[in-house]
Design an enzyme around this catalytic site. Structure first.
Site, PDB file in Angstrom:
ATOM      1  N   CYS A   1      -3.272   0.508   0.553  1.00 59.33           N
ATOM      2  CA  CYS A   1      -4.466   0.779   1.362  1.00 59.33           C
ATOM      3  C   CYS A   1      -5.020   2.195   1.248  1.00 59.33           C
ATOM      4  O   CYS A   1      -6.230   2.361   1.083  1.00 59.33           O
ATOM      5  CB  CYS A   1      -4.262   0.406   2.824  1.00 59.33           C
ATOM      6  SG  CYS A   1      -2.630  -0.051   3.312  1.00 59.33           S
TER       7      CYS A   1
ATOM      8  N   ARG B   1       9.279  -0.646  -1.766  1.00 56.52           N
ATOM      9  CA  ARG B   1       9.741  -0.485  -0.392  1.00 56.52           C
ATOM     10  C   ARG B   1      11.260  -0.502  -0.382  1.00 56.52           C
ATOM     11  O   ARG B   1      11.875  -1.357  -1.023  1.00 56.52           O
ATOM     12  CB  ARG B   1       9.215  -1.619   0.498  1.00 56.52           C
ATOM     13  CG  ARG B   1       7.708  -1.599   0.586  1.00 56.52           C
ATOM     14  CD  ARG B   1       7.193  -2.652   1.525  1.00 56.52           C
ATOM     15  NE  ARG B   1       5.738  -2.662   1.499  1.00 56.52           N
ATOM     16  CZ  ARG B   1       4.988  -3.525   2.178  1.00 56.52           C
ATOM     17  NH1 ARG B   1       5.566  -4.444   2.932  1.00 56.52           N
ATOM     18  NH2 ARG B   1       3.684  -3.471   2.096  1.00 56.52           N
TER      19      ARG B   1
ATOM     20  N   GLN C   1       1.436  -6.686  -4.808  1.00 56.31           N
ATOM     21  CA  GLN C   1       0.608  -7.352  -3.811  1.00 56.31           C
ATOM     22  C   GLN C   1      -0.735  -7.744  -4.415  1.00 56.31           C
ATOM     23  O   GLN C   1      -1.313  -6.975  -5.187  1.00 56.31           O
ATOM     24  CB  GLN C   1       0.348  -6.404  -2.636  1.00 56.31           C
ATOM     25  CG  GLN C   1       1.585  -6.094  -1.828  1.00 56.31           C
ATOM     26  CD  GLN C   1       1.234  -5.198  -0.645  1.00 56.31           C
ATOM     27  OE1 GLN C   1       0.679  -4.125  -0.812  1.00 56.31           O
ATOM     28  NE2 GLN C   1       1.552  -5.662   0.551  1.00 56.31           N
TER      29      GLN C   1
ATOM     30  N   ASP D   1      -3.670  -7.483  -3.322  1.00 60.56           N
ATOM     31  CA  ASP D   1      -4.091  -6.742  -2.147  1.00 60.56           C
ATOM     32  C   ASP D   1      -5.583  -6.460  -2.210  1.00 60.56           C
ATOM     33  O   ASP D   1      -6.091  -6.048  -3.244  1.00 60.56           O
ATOM     34  CB  ASP D   1      -3.330  -5.407  -2.142  1.00 60.56           C
ATOM     35  CG  ASP D   1      -3.203  -4.816  -0.759  1.00 60.56           C
ATOM     36  OD1 ASP D   1      -3.660  -5.449   0.194  1.00 60.56           O
ATOM     37  OD2 ASP D   1      -2.637  -3.713  -0.657  1.00 60.56           O
TER      38      ASP D   1
ATOM     39  N   HIS E   1      -8.903  -4.769   0.266  1.00 59.95           N
ATOM     40  CA  HIS E   1      -9.373  -4.154   1.504  1.00 59.95           C
ATOM     41  C   HIS E   1     -10.868  -4.334   1.574  1.00 59.95           C
ATOM     42  O   HIS E   1     -11.579  -4.029   0.618  1.00 59.95           O
ATOM     43  CB  HIS E   1      -8.944  -2.686   1.552  1.00 59.95           C
ATOM     44  CG  HIS E   1      -7.456  -2.559   1.600  1.00 59.95           C
ATOM     45  ND1 HIS E   1      -6.701  -2.454   0.464  1.00 59.95           N
ATOM     46  CD2 HIS E   1      -6.590  -2.618   2.638  1.00 59.95           C
ATOM     47  CE1 HIS E   1      -5.428  -2.417   0.805  1.00 59.95           C
ATOM     48  NE2 HIS E   1      -5.318  -2.525   2.109  1.00 59.95           N
TER      49      HIS E   1
END
Length: 650
Positions: free
Chosen positions: A345, A374, A392, A394, A396
């Site tokens: 992000c 992680r 991910q 991912d 946004h």
RNA sequence: GCCUCCGUAGCUCAGCUGGUAGAGCGACGCUCUCGUAAAGCGUAGGUCAUCGGUUCAAGUCCGAUCGGAGGCUCCA
């Protein structure tokens, strides 16, 4: 006092019984079958033992193992028998709690001098339990005071702690009084009840495993020995459950990943880190290509970002405050501190911030297949499902407040459509709302965003549960769960509104009014993690991927060496059409090659021999159907194309 | 991270209470050239996860480390 009482049954009918009748009498009065099946009774909505004496006017439902409540009681009672067996077999052992759980029960024990249970112990304990069941001992309820109970359980410190704290309403009745149950000569257990009438009602159970568990689930507390068991209404149900477990083991993605040569976890890499072999990578590529195509169609713009960033970024984003424990440790370089990224992000935020944004650009959707790292606790790592490095899918989305509802609604449709294309049909969602205490953002915004999520869920028609206060501190969210082929539930997609990052990074756009406004940010991932999603797909399909995903879609087997040229020609034709095709030459018997292809779960095995060369055909041995000889190559190609396109039509 | 258990050939596993390793599959070689779920014969392959300790002697006992499993905790 009247010598008769009137009882109301669940169907509204009434039954007159002699004064002093118990729930068991009522069951017997209704019918011998029910009397045999009865486990407990619900009296005026409260569960009671069958031995409970009924009062005039009571509303009573007899509960059997057919109902979830009945099964629950059955498991609870079985847990008691487990404790009874352990206390009997292990002098000096003490016991803590033993509740029913999904599919079974557990009981926590402490053995003297830190002794532990082994698998052999489980067999011994289970044998003892069967003796207790065979003895058909009655469970008897005793109501007493806390003081007396402390006396009674003086040898069992955990029980005393429960009595003193009364913190656990599952174990001690809330009225201040304490109840316990006895059965056999000397076994007593603190318990709220109710229980089945006697141990003879139990029997379809099996002790499964022993594990450590902290007392009260607190890692500062002593570690107890927990024995897990499963218990069912009948042996048939028990067998079915054990069969489901075998089925799950058969589908275990770690095992299949190895058997099908998809991925491996070399010890040299470190825990929770996988390498993708060509066949696994082939599937991943199809997954990612499909994802990219759908995102391109959905007006997402693709971005790439680095794997590390300076500490300042993580300070601004708040990760170092809230997430540091899960981040890989920092690297010192040129006087700066760099962290591997646990999330994408902040990078996407920087792309947004790279220049001034206009409302005309919104919603701005930035998508990346971003690898993150992680530091998962070593005990939490689990194959592809929980790894320390993963990718991910991912994105946004930056939008105005007004756009949020529509954006989330179409996003939810998008998510479900993609999941359907991968073969999932059953969805459930969780809607997590504002935490009680710690949160950022204005209450109005929270309400608006939560409403947006709710409206989207209502429009989508999927079932969802409200997790009141379960949202992250930065915004409400929807988690999407799917059911796999054997009914297991997996959390995959997540869709989160974020009030925090736009604020922390001071994001703005210029509105139609010429003023600066703060955008709303939505985090969303469909696969969640490509690795995890792949793991779930492996288990969902038990390794037999649908044709569009299969690492090898077609395997061509020449009957003998003389058919090699034709096999190469057929394979070349299919490859030219974009299919993943392999040839398995006639170095071993046809039967052996077919077997290997079947074990590898290849969707189409083509056998080519003299007849096929003469007629321009192939023998088609498709997964899950009959062998067809003499199929023209063109016809097979049509069939293959239709099969591959199948997933797009859901 | 914590608890329990586990780690023997590429894979699956055998190896009793300590006396310096076995099978099947796979791989490789040769023979067989085959029409729908395992052809035959042979060969190679292991410092028994790693490191240290106990012992005349350790795959077997003890400790640590690494990796794995099941839980617990964690998963804003």
């Amino acid at each position: 006092m009247a010598d008769q009482i009137t009882i109301t049954l669940p169907d509204g009918s009434c039954r007159v019984m002699a004064n002093g009748s118990t729930a068991a009498d009522l069951a017997a009065d209704i019918g011998p079958g029910l009397a045999r099946a009865a486990l407990v009774a619900e009296v005026n909505g409260i569960e009671r033992d069958l031995a409970t004496t009924l009062d005039d006017g009571d509303e009573v439902a007899i509960v059997t193992a057919d109902s979830p409540r009945g099964l629950y009681t059955l498991r609870h009672s079985t847990a008691h028998v487990l404790a009874q067996a352990v206390l009997d077999l292990y002098p000096g052992a003490t016991f803590a709690i033993g509740p029913p759980i999904e599919d079974g029960f557990y009981y926590d024990f402490a053995l003297p001098e830190g002794q532990t249970f082994s698998d052999e112990d489980l067999e011994r304990i289970e044998a003892k339990m069967r003796e207790i069941v065979a003895a058909d001992q009655a469970f008897e309820r005793h109501d007493t005071t806390a003081g007396e109970a402390l006396e009674l359980f003086s040898a069992h410190p955990y029980k005393c702690e429960i009595i003193r704290s009364k913190a656990d309403p599952g174990e001690v009745s809330t009225e201040g009084a304490v109840s316990y149950y006895s059965n056999g000569d000397s076994f007593v257990d603190l318990c709220r009840g109710p229980h089945v009438p006697s141990t003879g009602r139990l029997g379809a159970f099996k002790l499964m495993r022993v594990a450590g568990a902290y007392w009260r689930g607190d890692e500062r507390q002593p570690m107890l020995q927990r024995i897990y068991g499963t218990a069912w209404a009948s042996d048939k149900d028990l067998r079915a459950h054990l069969h489901r477990l075998e089925e799950a083991a058969r589908r275990d993605h770690r095992r299949l990943a190895h058997e099908l040569d998809l991925v491996s976890w070399p010890e040299e890499l470190g825990s929770g880190l996988a390498v993708w072999h060509p066949r696994g990578a082939a599937v991943r590529q199809v997954m990612e290509d499909y994802s990219r195509k759908r995102h391109a169609d959905g007006d997402y713009q693709f971005v790439y970002t680095p794997h590390i960033a300076k500490s300042g970024l993580w300070e601004t984003s708040g990760h170092l405050d809230y997430y540091a424990d899960s981040m890989y440790p920092p690297m010192e370089l040129d006087g700066a501190t760099y962290y591997p990224k646990p999330m994408n992000c902040p990078f996407h935020v920087l792309i947004y911030k790279s220049r001034q944004r206009s409302y005309r650009e919104l919603p701005l959707r930035l998508f990346e297949l971003g690898a993150v790292y992680r530091y998962e606790l070593s005990g939490a790592v689990h194959g592809l499902l929980r790894s320390r490095g993963f990718t991910q899918d991912d994105a946004h989305i930056f939008c105005t407040k007004d756009q949020t509802v529509d954006e989330i609604s179409s996003l939810l449709d998008f998510v479900l459509s993609v999941l359907r294309a991968f073969g999932f049909g059953e969805f459930e969602a969780n809607l997590s709302t504002k935490p009680e205490e710690k949160y950022v953002g204005a209450d109005d915004d929270w309400d608006a965003a939560t409403d947006a999520l709710r409206v989207a869920l209502d429009r989508s028609g999927i079932a969802y549960e409200l997790d009141e206060g379960g949202g992250a501190f930065y915004g409400p969210k929807i988690d999407i769960h799917v059911r796999d082929a054997i009914g297991r539930r997996w959390q995959l997609s997540t869709l989160q509104v974020d009030f925090q990052l736009p604020q922390r990074f001071d994001l703005e756009y210029v509105g139609a009014d010429g003023q600066r406004h703060r955008p709303v940010m939505v985090h969303r991932a469909l696969f969640g993690s490509v690795e995890r999603f792949f793991g779930v797909l492996i288990e969902h399909y038990a390794g037999a991927f649908p044709t569009w995903l299969a690492p090898v879609q077609v395997e061509v087997l020449p009957v003998a060496e003389t058919h090699d040229d034709y096999a190469v020609a057929v394979a070349g034709r299919l490859r030219g059409e974009g299919y993943r095709v392999e040839i398995r030459p006639a170095e071993e018997s046809l039967g052996a090659r077919i077997r290997k292809a079947k074990v590898e779960k290849v969707p189409y095995v083509l056998v080519v021999g003299d007849d096929d060369i003469a007629n321009g055909t192939v023998g088609v041995n498709a997964r899950g159907s009959e062998v067809e000889r003499g199929v023209p190559v063109d016809r097979f190609l049509e069939r293959l194309a239709a099969d591959v396109d199948e997933h797009e039509r859901v």
